[in-house]
Design a protein around this motif. Structure first.
Motif, PDB file in Angstrom:
ATOM      1  N   ARG A   1       0.924  -1.176  -0.122  1.00  0.00           N
ATOM      2  CA  ARG A   1       0.052  -0.051  -0.041  1.00  0.00           C
ATOM      3  C   ARG A   1       0.831   1.285   0.156  1.00  0.00           C
ATOM      4  NH1 ARG A   1      -4.987  -0.757   4.236  1.00  0.00           N
ATOM      5  NH2 ARG A   1      -6.234  -2.043   3.139  1.00  0.00           N
ATOM      6  N   VAL A   2       2.090   1.275   0.407  1.00  0.00           N
ATOM      7  CA  VAL A   2       2.853   2.175   0.372  1.00  0.00           C
ATOM      8  C   VAL A   2       3.611   2.259  -0.963  1.00  0.00           C
ATOM      9  CG1 VAL A   2       5.032   3.173   1.657  1.00  0.00           C
ATOM     10  CG2 VAL A   2       3.308   2.302   3.193  1.00  0.00           C
ATOM     11  N   LEU A   3       4.558   1.076  -1.318  1.00  0.00           N
ATOM     12  CA  LEU A   3       5.337   1.261  -2.301  1.00  0.00           C
ATOM     13  C   LEU A   3       4.510   1.065  -3.557  1.00  0.00           C
ATOM     14  CD1 LEU A   3       8.393  -1.130  -0.903  1.00  0.00           C
ATOM     15  CD2 LEU A   3       8.449   1.483  -1.988  1.00  0.00           C
ATOM     16  N   GLY A   4       3.536   0.499  -3.714  1.00  0.00           N
ATOM     17  CA  GLY A   4       2.658   0.341  -4.887  1.00  0.00           C
ATOM     18  C   GLY A   4       2.393   1.754  -5.382  1.00  0.00           C
ATOM     19  N   PRO A   5       1.534   2.668  -4.808  1.00  0.00           N
ATOM     20  CA  PRO A   5       1.643   3.909  -5.207  1.00  0.00           C
ATOM     21  C   PRO A   5       2.678   4.841  -5.578  1.00  0.00           C
ATOM     22  CG  PRO A   5      -0.371   3.290  -3.656  1.00  0.00           C
ATOM     23  CD  PRO A   5       1.169   2.238  -3.401  1.00  0.00           C
ATOM     24  N   LEU A   6       3.516   4.624  -4.755  1.00  0.00           N
ATOM     25  CA  LEU A   6       4.822   5.623  -4.502  1.00  0.00           C
ATOM     26  C   LEU A   6       5.575   5.386  -5.904  1.00  0.00           C
ATOM     27  CD1 LEU A   6       6.418   7.651  -3.309  1.00  0.00           C
ATOM     28  CD2 LEU A   6       7.721   5.591  -2.054  1.00  0.00           C
ATOM     29  N   LEU A   7       5.807   3.867  -6.235  1.00  0.00           N
ATOM     30  CA  LEU A   7       6.556   3.813  -7.204  1.00  0.00           C
ATOM     31  C   LEU A   7       5.803   4.104  -8.517  1.00  0.00           C
ATOM     32  CD1 LEU A   7       8.272   0.310  -6.630  1.00  0.00           C
ATOM     33  CD2 LEU A   7       9.437   2.274  -7.474  1.00  0.00           C
ATOM     34  N   ASP A   8       4.397   3.809  -8.687  1.00  0.00           N
ATOM     35  CA  ASP A   8       3.948   3.983  -9.959  1.00  0.00           C
ATOM     36  C   ASP A   8       4.016   5.392 -10.137  1.00  0.00           C
ATOM     37  OD1 ASP A   8       2.814   1.506 -10.195  1.00  0.00           O
ATOM     38  OD2 ASP A   8       0.960   1.955  -9.323  1.00  0.00           O
ATOM     39  N   ALA A   9       3.967   6.545  -9.197  1.00  0.00           N
ATOM     40  CA  ALA A   9       3.903   8.013  -9.055  1.00  0.00           C
ATOM     41  C   ALA A   9       5.351   8.364  -9.684  1.00  0.00           C
ATOM     42  CB  ALA A   9       3.338   8.517  -7.968  1.00  0.00           C
ATOM     43  N   ALA A  10       6.177   7.746  -8.900  1.00  0.00           N
ATOM     44  CA  ALA A  10       7.683   8.318  -9.205  1.00  0.00           C
ATOM     45  C   ALA A  10       8.100   7.908 -10.628  1.00  0.00           C
ATOM     46  CB  ALA A  10       8.646   7.393  -8.336  1.00  0.00           C
TER      47      ALA A  10
END
Length: 221
Positions: A67-76
């Motif tokens: 839930r943290v890394l999924g959205p963060l990586l997609d946006a990054a």
């Protein structure tokens, strides 16, 4: 974890509730100190019923990390691919990271403190994803150096400074407080850029350029 075949629509709703409840417990008392029975009690489920939804205690930790890394990586990845100068992209990435921290404070606590309890493939995947995000930050900092905006420095040390300033925000920030993600990003980046910039680089129009970028994005939607 995908929904197993044969489960009704209520299954996924309940599973997401359990993940939320587990994140709250782990953040308050730690992953290792929280037992399955305690999670089941909060969720209102017997041990067998709880495993039906989560598979294992470690799966809960995986879901919280995702839930943290999924959205963060997609946006990054999207920010890194923009046809914009690297300093602007770093500012956008800064605010995105802080928005995720604000949105999931309990998850971030678990993300920072309990990832070491992941094992095997779960741990390897988490480390690879974390390294990917760090590399995106490093690449943007390196691009800013190569463009002449930032002075030459150790890219890894610059990346650690960028992340350390952002990643510890969860320890003291409170929802509804005087500072939101946008304001903190402005302040953090002003501090970082003043230290990172080359003598000839003028960042005084950065916030104006951020606003202009967002206006263009809104027009394109």
């Amino acid at each position: 974890m995908p929904r197993p075949p044969g489960h009704g629509p209520g299954y996924e709703i309940k599973r997401q509730q359990i993940i939320d409840q587990a994140a709250d417990l782990f953040a308050k008392q730690g992953y290792a100190a929280t037992g399955i029975a305690e999670i089941g009690k909060v969720a209102g489920l017997a041990k067998g019923a709880l495993y039906y939804y989560i598979g294992s205690k470690e799966n809960l930790l995986v879901e919280i990390q995702n839930r943290v890394l999924g959205p963060l990586l997609d946006a990054a990845r999207k920010i890194a691919a923009l046809d914009e100068d690297p300093v602007l992209r770093l500012r956008l990435l800064s605010e995105t990271l802080l928005e995720i921290i604000f949105a999931r404070l309990d998850h971030i606590w678990v993300y920072e403190h309990d990832y070491r309890h992941l094992t095997g493939e779960n741990r390897s995947r988490f480390i690879a994803q974390r390294h990917e995000f760090e590399q995106i930050v490093t690449n943007l900092l390196t691009a800013a150096m190569e463009s002449g905006a930032f002075r030459k420095m150790d890219p890894r040390l610059a990346m650690l400074q960028f992340l350390n300033m952002h990643n510890h925000t969860y320890q003291w920030v409170r929802p509804g407080g005087p500072w939101d993600a946008a304001f903190l990003s402005q302040q953090y980046c002003a501090t970082l850029i003043s230290g990172f910039r080359s003598p000839d680089y003028d960042a005084s129009d950065l916030e104006k350029r951020v606003e202009e970028f967002r206006a263009r994005q809104s027009e394109e939607k």
